[in-house]
Structure formats: C-alpha cells, structure tokens
Scaffold this motif. Structure first.
Motif, PDB file in Angstrom:
ATOM      1  N   ALA A  78       0.531   1.736   0.022  1.00  0.00           N
ATOM      2  CA  ALA A  78       1.240   1.426  -1.217  1.00  0.00           C
ATOM      3  C   ALA A  78       1.823   2.728  -1.748  1.00  0.00           C
ATOM      4  O   ALA A  78       1.144   3.760  -1.758  1.00  0.00           O
ATOM      5  CB  ALA A  78       0.294   0.821  -2.247  1.00  0.00           C
ATOM      6  N   GLU A 132       5.585  -0.160  -4.140  1.00  0.00           N
ATOM      7  CA  GLU A 132       5.954  -0.941  -2.965  1.00  0.00           C
ATOM      8  C   GLU A 132       4.815  -0.928  -1.953  1.00  0.00           C
ATOM      9  O   GLU A 132       4.187   0.114  -1.722  1.00  0.00           O
ATOM     10  CB  GLU A 132       7.215  -0.384  -2.312  1.00  0.00           C
ATOM     11  CG  GLU A 132       8.461  -0.513  -3.182  1.00  0.00           C
ATOM     12  CD  GLU A 132       8.869  -1.957  -3.392  1.00  0.00           C
ATOM     13  OE1 GLU A 132       8.717  -2.768  -2.450  1.00  0.00           O
ATOM     14  OE2 GLU A 132       9.330  -2.287  -4.512  1.00  0.00           O
ATOM     15  N   THR A 149       3.696  -1.569   2.007  1.00  0.00           N
ATOM     16  CA  THR A 149       4.257  -1.597   3.360  1.00  0.00           C
ATOM     17  C   THR A 149       3.147  -1.777   4.379  1.00  0.00           C
ATOM     18  O   THR A 149       2.150  -1.039   4.354  1.00  0.00           O
ATOM     19  CB  THR A 149       5.010  -0.280   3.677  1.00  0.00           C
ATOM     20  OG1 THR A 149       6.064  -0.111   2.728  1.00  0.00           O
ATOM     21  CG2 THR A 149       5.585  -0.300   5.085  1.00  0.00           C
ATOM     22  N   GLU A 203       0.298  -7.742   1.500  1.00  0.00           N
ATOM     23  CA  GLU A 203       1.148  -7.150   0.471  1.00  0.00           C
ATOM     24  C   GLU A 203       0.832  -7.748  -0.898  1.00  0.00           C
ATOM     25  O   GLU A 203       0.726  -7.024  -1.898  1.00  0.00           O
ATOM     26  CB  GLU A 203       2.613  -7.356   0.844  1.00  0.00           C
ATOM     27  CG  GLU A 203       3.026  -6.521   2.057  1.00  0.00           C
ATOM     28  CD  GLU A 203       4.301  -7.005   2.716  1.00  0.00           C
ATOM     29  OE1 GLU A 203       4.988  -7.880   2.137  1.00  0.00           O
ATOM     30  OE2 GLU A 203       4.616  -6.513   3.822  1.00  0.00           O
ATOM     31  N   ARG A 226      -0.972  -5.586  -4.048  1.00  0.00           N
ATOM     32  CA  ARG A 226      -0.287  -5.501  -5.344  1.00  0.00           C
ATOM     33  C   ARG A 226      -1.201  -5.981  -6.464  1.00  0.00           C
ATOM     34  O   ARG A 226      -1.235  -5.385  -7.551  1.00  0.00           O
ATOM     35  CB  ARG A 226       1.000  -6.324  -5.318  1.00  0.00           C
ATOM     36  CG  ARG A 226       2.181  -5.616  -4.662  1.00  0.00           C
ATOM     37  CD  ARG A 226       3.490  -6.307  -4.981  1.00  0.00           C
ATOM     38  NE  ARG A 226       3.547  -7.649  -4.419  1.00  0.00           N
ATOM     39  CZ  ARG A 226       4.013  -7.937  -3.202  1.00  0.00           C
ATOM     40  NH1 ARG A 226       4.469  -6.962  -2.420  1.00  0.00           N
ATOM     41  NH2 ARG A 226       4.027  -9.182  -2.756  1.00  0.00           N
ATOM     42  N   ASP A 251      -1.916   2.343  -5.259  1.00  0.00           N
ATOM     43  CA  ASP A 251      -0.652   3.058  -5.152  1.00  0.00           C
ATOM     44  C   ASP A 251      -0.938   4.453  -4.617  1.00  0.00           C
ATOM     45  O   ASP A 251      -2.044   4.981  -4.773  1.00  0.00           O
ATOM     46  CB  ASP A 251       0.045   3.144  -6.513  1.00  0.00           C
ATOM     47  CG  ASP A 251       1.537   3.400  -6.372  1.00  0.00           C
ATOM     48  OD1 ASP A 251       2.127   2.960  -5.370  1.00  0.00           O
ATOM     49  OD2 ASP A 251       2.118   4.043  -7.265  1.00  0.00           O
TER      50      ASP A 251
END
Length: 437
Positions: free
Chosen positions: A219, A223, A225, A263, A267, A272
């Motif tokens: 992260a 975003e 990935t 994903e 989130r 992050d």
C-alpha cells in the motif's frame, strides 16, 4: 562526487536474508545496519518496552542519519517498526494498522467488514472450567492464539477430545507472546468490540480446504497494489508446507478475485507505506476463495523466488516504500520462469547429524545452478530444541530452486536433499522424512 549511502536499519537482520538484501536494485547506495538480533527479538519472554530501549540505544549511538527502519518478521518486529518510526521520523504504516493484522481476532472483525471470503470464527474462553467451541464453528476446526510465531500453538482438531487437549496446551503457552502484545494494545485506540479482549485470546476457526495461496502486495499513498500470487503446496496428508511456488498456476479469474479481495481488505485495515502478505485457501470444487490471515509485512521466505523470476527480491519494495521512493518493478526479468522455496522436514523427534559445513553447502550451490540452501538445525541438535517450529514437524533445511517448469524445480530439490546427506538418530518413535509428491 557520490552521495552518502542511506542508512537502513533492519530489525532482526539475519545472514539468510543478507544476500537478497544486497541484491536489490541500488544496493550500493544503501548501508544495512542490524537492529537487534532474532534471538533478542523472539527468544524467551518478550518485553516490548525492553526491546524499544535496546533499539533506541543502537539508533542513538549511530553517527549519521537514520533514513529507514524496516523489518520482515512477525511480532514484535512488525510492531516495533511503526513504534520506532514514529520516534525517529521514518516512513512506516500506522501501529494501529499493524495490530489490526497481527491480532487474529481483531483482524477477523475488520476483514468481515470488507469481504465475506472468511471461515466461521469465534473466541474460546480459556478461563472457563469447561471451554466450548464458539457457536457456529463446527469440527473440524483450528485453534490458535490471537498472536503466535509461525504456526506455534496452532492445532487442527477433529472432536471434543482433541479440542480440550489443544486448549490445555494453548493455555500453558499463550502468555509468552500474548502478555507482551498487551503492552502494544495499550498504545492504540480500540473499538468497542475489542474492549477488554486483550492479547491472550484463543481463536477457533472453521477448517478450510483446497489449494493454499499467498498474495504479496503493498500500500502506498492510498493505493493498494498486488504484485505476486504464489501457490503453497503441503506435504501429502499434512498441514505442513512442502513448498511455495511462484508464479501461481491458478486460473486467471481466481487470481483476479484474490487481487480484488486483497485490495479491498487492506484498504479497510488502513495500511499505507508498507508491504503485506495475505494467505488464502481456494477450493476448486466450489470456486470459493477464503482468507486465512494477513501478515503486515512481505514474506522474506519469498525473496529468492521473486529474484529468480522477476530479477528483483521482494525486499526491494519494503526498502523503497520506507524511503518514500517508487516501489514499482517490471516482472519477468529473472533467469527462470518458475521458482520454489522447499521445506525439507522431519516428522517426529530426532537428532540430526552430518550437517554440511558452509563450504560444502556453497559447493552444492555451485554444482546445481539456480539453488540456495539454508540449514535450520546445527550438527547434533535435538530437533525439539530448534525454536519456532510448527506443531506437527521440524524444519531441517530451506531449499530455494529456480527452473523453467515444475519438473525442473522438483529435480533440483531432490538433488539438493541427496547432496546434503543428512542422517537422523531417532530419540522417539515416529521420526521420519516424508517423501514429497
């Protein structure tokens, strides 16, 4: 004039991972510093406060910049990274996001807010005189502490007799990691559903079947990935890993589903500036994917596999994220089409002999191109004294192989096992090797 090298402090830096750390792009611009040993971090009774003090002493004595603090191990390393990052101004994910992954019960509560790809689960009351399975969780099931190293104290149980035996064993050992985890829980804001739960919690989960899969990703700046999906293949009739294999051979639509669930869940958890590794089961009979657990760090077990296939170890993304740099890597630039990490195991107590010297291992690696071998026990060591083993077997060696097909991966593994020439002196009935199939 060359720029000064960036100082990267690695919690639990070990000899096995040093070659792959030194193989990341731009490794010549980094200086890797060990920050506490594995023995300090995971041996005996763990004290988070004491480990923080030791780490501070090392960092404060350093004459130079502290550009990144990273780690690729589970608790307490995973939690020390954001705790130290907050104090020393290095880039990490939040402590809360890590704890939401590490605490298996809290993690399940968060996961079910993002996906229905979960088994039935619940808590087991270890303080009860007559502990019972949670409502809605039937046999066969797995019992496990909210926090443990590897698969320590995790038991598959088929009936109430096995349930009670597992509960008793978990009761005796849960405090070693659960108590220090309570120190960490006190540092984060807990939601109402976690109030009073603590770190010494036993979780029961419906047993999952099918193909085990690992998803690796990161992260960054909001975003998420996914950059790799790997198959995890067990020994026959055993819950123990035989090998991790990259890339996955699952159908594209299943891989897409794994990406999507990963994903969405990451989130939800709020990670992050960090890597993650999520384990799943895929049942080809039903087509169903179910999430096993989230690790708030990439898997160091897979570093060589990504290096063999993509040309870059997955450590690279951890380092780039910590430095605030672009972690993107183009895949498929490695020397092999496929790679595997094999677990050479012994099923039962025993004492290992004729362990090859480092020089002999280096010679085997030269003789068989595309392999690397890490021995686990030392010469004459009783296997039950090897730390952090699962509940069902003992790891003897980790053997990494790169090849262009599965047959080549297996052939190199068999050649390595034969070349090692280990012998075992049984000290209890049942000690044996189990042939890979």
């Amino acid at each position: 004039m060359s720029l000064p090298r960036k100082n990267i402090f690695v919690l639990g830096l070990d000899e096995a991972n040093l070659p792959s750390l030194n193989a990341v792009p731009d490794a010549g611009t980094y200086r890797f510093h060990p920050l506490l040993t594995i023995e300090e971090l995971q041996g005996g009774e763990v004290s988070v406060a004491a480990l923080m003090d030791r780490a501070r002493a090392v960092l404060d004595a350093h004459d130079g910049s502290v550009d990144a603090i990273v780690g690729y191990w589970d608790f307490p390393v995973s939690t020390l990274v954001p705790m130290l990052g907050r104090e020393y101004g290095t880039r990490t994910t939040s402590l809360e996001s890590v704890v939401k992954c590490e605490h298996k019960y809290w993690s399940r509560l968060e996961q079910e807010k993002a996906t229905d790809a979960l088994p039935a689960f619940g808590r087991v009351d270890l303080d009860s005189d007559d502990p019972q399975p949670p409502e809605g969780v039937g046999f066969p099931m797995w019992l496990k502490p909210a926090l443990a190293y590897s698969s320590e104290l995790a038991y598959g149980v088929q009936d109430m007799a096995e349930f009670r035996a597992a509960v008793e064993t978990i009761r005796k050992g849960i405090g070693r990691v659960g108590k220090p985890f309570d120190e960490v829980l006190a540092l984060v804001d807990l939601p109402p559903e976690m109030e009073g739960i603590g770190g010494q919690v036993c979780l029961a989960e419906e047993a999952m079947t099918g193909i085990q899969v690992a998803v690796e990703g990161y992260a960054n700046d909001g975003e998420v990935t996914v950059y790799g999906v790997l198959d995890s293949i067990n020994y026959p009739d055993s819950p123990c890993f035989l090998r991790h294999q990259y890339p996955s051979t699952l159908p594209p639509d299943v891989v897409h589903q794994l990406h999507e669930v990963s994903e969405r869940t990451i989130r939800r958890i709020g990670m992050d500036a960090a890597t993650f590794s999520i384990e799943y089961f895929y049942d080809p009979k039903t087509g169903r994917v179910r999430l096993l657990e989230i690790n708030p760090r990439h898997s160091q077990s897979h570093a060589e596999l990504f290096q063999y296939v993509d040309g870059v170890p997955n450590h690279h993304r951890m380092i780039r994220l910590a430095l605030g740099e672009d972690p993107v890597v183009r895949g498929g630039d490695g020397p092999y089409r496929m790679a595997a990490k094999w677990y050479y195991r012994w099923f039962g107590e025993g004492t290992v002999h004729e362990v090859p010297t480092p020089e002999r291992i280096a010679a085997i690696e030269r003789e068989i191109p595309g392999v690397r071998i890490d021995m686990v026990p030392s010469e004459g060591q009783k296997l039950s004294t090897v730390p952090q083993q699962d509940s069902y077997s003992y790891e003897i060696a980790h053997i990494f192989t790169g090849a262009d097909d599965e047959e080549g991966l297996r052939r190199k593994f068999d050649q390595c096992v034969a070349a090692l020439g280990l012998t075992f002196e049984d000290t209890a009935p049942g000690g044996r090797d189990v042939k890979a199939s």
